[in-house]
Scaffold this motif. Structure first.
Motif: not given
Length: 685
Positions: A609-615, A661-668, A675-682
């Motif tokens: 989604x375009x809204x960071x809070x929802x992402x 998740x991989x894309x979100x590890x590059x989020x601004x 949060x995305x990096x923590x999930x990827x570590x799993x």
């Protein structure tokens, strides 16, 4: 013997009074005009200051005859004027007199009289109309029934000082609603009344000022216009400032302060404007001192409370002006046994109205303490303040009770006061009593206060819980009032925060799943948000999540689906995704998401989604679903359908979640990225 004589004596006196009154009425029907005129003049002299005589004449039918004579073109001007004077005198009697006059259609008759060319008769009709309209029992709407009346009154303003005084007084008493304000505004009330502020007549200036106060109240259109009005080359606001000077009569100072207060609250004058900070506020604080009359102190305190209600800086300034906080303590001691009041009538009046002082003090304390912690501390440390509030909660006057609970609500925003003063004085007890039976207005404020007393750090939370408050709060959620529904669910939400399982089960049982899901489809967004907050607090800690989802999982998942699919605000959807994240944190509950491909697709959609809070909220869901920790053996053994984290991770990988998740590890956004990096570590664990 004396007793036997008493009754006949009373009857003869009554007969005499009635006979005298009848004689006055009979003379109104005399065929000779001069005798009729003399009869009306004699009647005028007889009713002055005599309410009994007024009532008798009304009962005997004097009013219809007087109105007939007033409207007859064949009646002499003198007779018509005298009729208007007598009718005005009758209107100065009791409220029942006014009702009788209104029922006899006095208002249309007098308004018709204003079309007469004779100024002296117009003034007599206006004076009588003024007396009728200032009564609280007169329906003010009667002034607006005929659309030609207001423009004609505006035209008559220029005729004389008397017409100016009476018409502005009629306007100030008959302007009760935004619609009335609009009618007067549209008929150039501001332009017509503004020049009267510099009239040589004090009465005219005063009534014009009162007109502006009722026109400006909670009306931004009027207030914005007033700011730019010039009176004899001077800005209207500066005229009001001059009227607040100490050498002016108190009534004028107060009313001018009210005008500027209402203009400020309507957004026409800034709260940091010097005319507010240096003139209006000090003037109103001055009105609170004990040298003023009771009604002046009440009006001063209530206007000051209204002025600074939304503005913390004004609250801070007021709290340090003339020892205001301590000064208000005197409002509770008035009139004292050693009162300086020597006028017995005034003392009797003040004793009957002393509750208005307490009401005003509570209102002003509530406004003063609504934001600043230091001010709240100063208020609670004022002599016997908490005891006075507790007493106020059970006063007979509903207005005092409402003001006291408002004050309590204002102070309850303080963590320190909740932990100290509120606990020491057990304020929850009278508050709970108040909630059992009170009008909605009081219930709203009392339940708002209860919400604060149920916060986790409040020592009052436990005793309130033990008093059986859950049933009461659940009943509030069924109210027709959105504010009461919000407060009921809000209090339950606070109660459920970090509560033990027993309390949560009791909340769900008392509320009932039907009502819970009804609230999740409530048209009021505040109710919906608080219900989601309650659900989120109920679904916290794994054993609680699993237990509630095992018995209500199907309905909860259905409600979550409906909210995520419907048109709702970002805040609502974020809260819903957070609930989903809590469900995903359960040991067995997460299977309700893992076996629901439609729900997984929704989570996937919100991760992009375009809204960071929802992402962020959606990523929390996935993070909890793939969490790779030692599963609790008891849960694994008791649920053979339970899939391990590896199987969940494989399914989510197949559905494309790892790529997202991989894309979100590059989020601004740093939180989303972490949060995305923590999930990827799993996946790497």
């Amino acid at each position: 013997m004396a007793c036997l004589l008493e009754a006949p004596l009373r009857i003869s006196v009554l007969s005499e009074v009635t006979a005298t009154s009848r004689h006055y009425v009979d003379r109104l029907f005399d065929p000779e005009p001069q005798k009729v005129l003399q009869g009306v003049i004699d009647m005028k002299n007889a009713v002055i200051g005599n309410n009994k005589q007024k009532a008798n004449l009304i009962v005997l039918g004097a009013v219809p005859r007087l109105l007939y004579l007033l409207q007859q073109s064949s009646s002499s001007l003198e007779l018509r004027i005298e009729c208007a004077v007598v009718l005005g005198s009758l209107a100065m009697g009791t409220e029942n007199n006014i009702k009788s006059l209104v029922d006899c259609h006095i208002i249309p008759a007098l308004l018709q009289g204003l079309l007469c060319p004779e100024l002296i008769f117009i003034e007599a009709c206006l004076r009588c109309l003024r007396t009728v309209f200032i009564s609280p029992v007169t329906p003010v709407q009667l002034l607006y029934t005929d659309p030609t009346v207001i423009p004609h009154l505006m035209f008559l303003l220029s005729r004389s000082q008397r017409t100016q005084e009476y018409i502005t007084q009629i306007f100030s008493h008959c302007c009760k609603t935004p619609e009335h304000q609009t009618v007067l505004f549209n008929h150039s009330a501001i332009q017509n009344i503004a020049p009267l502020l510099i009239s040589p007549s004090y009465k005219v200036r005063m009534q014009a000022l009162k007109c502006f106060s009722v026109l400006a109240y909670e009306n931004s259109q009027v207030s914005m216009t007033l700011v730019n009005v010039l009176v004899d080359g001077e800005l209207l606001s500066q005229v009001f400032v001059r009227m607040m000077q100490r050498d002016q009569p108190i009534e004028m100072q107060l009313t001018a302060a009210k005008c500027l207060t209402y203009m400020c609250r309507a957004g026409a004058i800034r709260t940091d404007d010097s005319c507010i900070v240096l003139k209006t506020l000090p003037c109103l604080v001055r009105m609170c001192s004990k040298e003023h009359l009771l009604e002046e102190r009440v009006e001063g305190a209530e206007t000051l409370a209204y002025l600074m209600e939304p503005d913390v800086e004004l609250q801070r300034i007021a709290s340090t002006t003339d020892h205001l906080v301590a000064m208000l303590a005197d409002y509770f001691k008035y009139p004292s046994s050693v009162s300086a009041i020597t006028d017995i009538k005034r003392l009797d009046h003040d004793l009957k109205h002393a509750h208005e002082l307490r009401q005003a003090a509570f209102k002003l304390y509530a406004s003063l303490g609504s934001n600043d912690e230091d001010i709240r501390k100063k208020i609670t440390e004022t002599e016997n303040m908490m005891d006075r509030i507790v007493s106020g909660l059970s006063e007979s006057s509903i207005k005092v009770r409402l003001a006291a609970v408002r004050c309590l609500h204002s102070l309850s925003r303080s963590v320190q006061q909740l932990r100290t003063s509120f606990h020491d004085h057990a304020v929850w007890k009278p508050l709970m009593k108040m909630l059992q039976n009170a009008p909605d207005e009081v219930l709203v404020m009392a339940s708002s206060t209860l919400c604060n007393l149920l916060l986790e750090f409040s020592p009052s939370k436990e005793p309130i819980l033990e008093s059986g408050v859950i049933e009461l709060l659940c009943s509030l959620t069924q109210s027709d009032s959105p504010a009461l529904r919000v407060n009921g669910i809000w209090a339950l939400m606070n109660m459920a925060f970090q509560a033990d399982q027993k309390v949560k089960v009791e909340i769900v049982r008392s509320l009932g799943t039907e009502q819970l899901f009804r609230l999740l489809s409530d048209p009021d967004s505040n109710v919906l948000m608080k219900t989601l907050g309650l659900l989120r607090n109920l679904l916290s800690t794994r054993p609680h999540i699993d237990q509630i989802m095992s018995s209500h999982g199907k309905q909860i998942m259905q409600a979550v689906t409906l909210i995520l699919e419907a048109e709702h605000s970002i805040e609502v959807k974020e809260q819903t995704l957070c609930i989903l994240a809590n469900i995903a944190d359960g040991n067995t509950a997460k299977e309700l998401i893992m076996t629901n491909d439609d729900m997984l697709q929704k989570i996937k959609y919100y991760m992009g989604h375009s809204n960071v809070k929802l992402q962020l909220a959606a990523t929390f869901c996935i993070s909890n679903l793939i969490w790779n920790e030692e599963e609790v053996q008891a849960v694994v053994n008791s649920d053979c359908s339970h899939k391990g984290s590896q199987e969940r991770q494989d399914k989510l990988r197949e559905m494309g979640f790892v790529d997202i998740l991989h894309k979100l590890t590059q989020a601004t956004d740093p939180n989303l990225c972490d949060r995305a990096k923590t999930a990827m570590q799993q996946y790497l664990a």
